[in-house]
Design a protein around this motif. Sequence first.
Motif, PDB file in Angstrom:
ATOM      1  N   HIS A  70      -1.586   6.112   9.245  1.00  0.00           N
ATOM      2  CA  HIS A  70      -0.934   4.889   8.777  1.00  0.00           C
ATOM      3  C   HIS A  70      -1.974   3.779   8.692  1.00  0.00           C
ATOM      4  CE1 HIS A  70      -1.049   3.490  12.941  1.00  0.00           C
ATOM      5  NE2 HIS A  70      -0.527   4.659  13.299  1.00  0.00           N
ATOM      6  N   LYS A  71      -1.567   2.587   8.286  1.00  0.00           N
ATOM      7  CA  LYS A  71      -2.529   1.523   7.988  1.00  0.00           C
ATOM      8  C   LYS A  71      -3.358   1.086   9.193  1.00  0.00           C
ATOM      9  CE  LYS A  71       0.949  -2.161   8.452  1.00  0.00           C
ATOM     10  NZ  LYS A  71       0.337  -2.799   9.635  1.00  0.00           N
ATOM     11  N   GLU A  92      -4.570   2.882   1.788  1.00  0.00           N
ATOM     12  CA  GLU A  92      -3.284   3.421   1.353  1.00  0.00           C
ATOM     13  C   GLU A  92      -3.174   3.518  -0.164  1.00  0.00           C
ATOM     14  OE1 GLU A  92       0.011   2.383   4.590  1.00  0.00           O
ATOM     15  OE2 GLU A  92      -0.919   0.548   3.786  1.00  0.00           O
TER      16      GLU A  92
END
Length: 266
Positions: free
Chosen positions: A24-25, A71
């Motif tokens: 994830h980020k 992303e």
Amino acid sequence: MLIKVPKTTALLEDQLIRLRPHLHKDSVIIAAGMIKHLQKSAFQCIEKIIGPLTTSLAKKKARLIFASLDEALEQPVSPYPTRYDETEIGLTLSNHANVFSREHLDLGARFFLTHFSEIPGVQRVVDLACGNGVLGIKYQQQAPDAQVEFIDESYMAVASTQDNYRSVFPDNDSASFSAVDGLSQTDSGSVDLILCNPPFHQQHVIGEQMALEMFRDSKRCLAQGGELWVVANRHLPYPAKLKQMFGNCRTVGTNKKFAVLRMVKR
């Protein structure tokens, strides 16, 4: 996520593609490696699949790579396993990312196969350090009733072998596949024939020790009269050492680079 950068960029690519959906980020990837082994392609691979990276200062000839997820990058489709046609031997071979000679049949195995007609037909056979399984598969074709066990320490090699074997013998369930340390789990005196194209390097370490251990274990596991057949680079001092172990070592054939050797347990 901590990663030790592997020797081959293909394995790194495979690892990162598998890892990517779980990031994830706020995820941070920390990869480590010795400076002399960190290839430019490894940095490019990380940036392509994960995102921007920075590096630490060198310490004791090693370096850290810090990468964060971009992303906006598309999730790549894995190119593995790869496949190639070997028309000369009549096989299409599947190879996972960390399998030796992933893009073509290695020259040692190719030379070994030219002498397969001289190998006796027996019942209990081991393809030791099997890689993609080509030696055991070709032996099974010429000895359909043999029970062949494929052994390699690499799970990817064993997975490649299973794919290749089942594509050639979809209805044969007599073979077995083991991701283990050589012959450590094989009973003494239980094998009639061992085929071996031994490695002489592990990651970045080059040496004879792995092969010599395989040869010693082979003698233990062979039944009386059983045979070990080996293909190896001619510059390696295996013939003298195998003769010392077995009391015999016959050179079946040579070319400019390789030798095929035959030992009998007496």
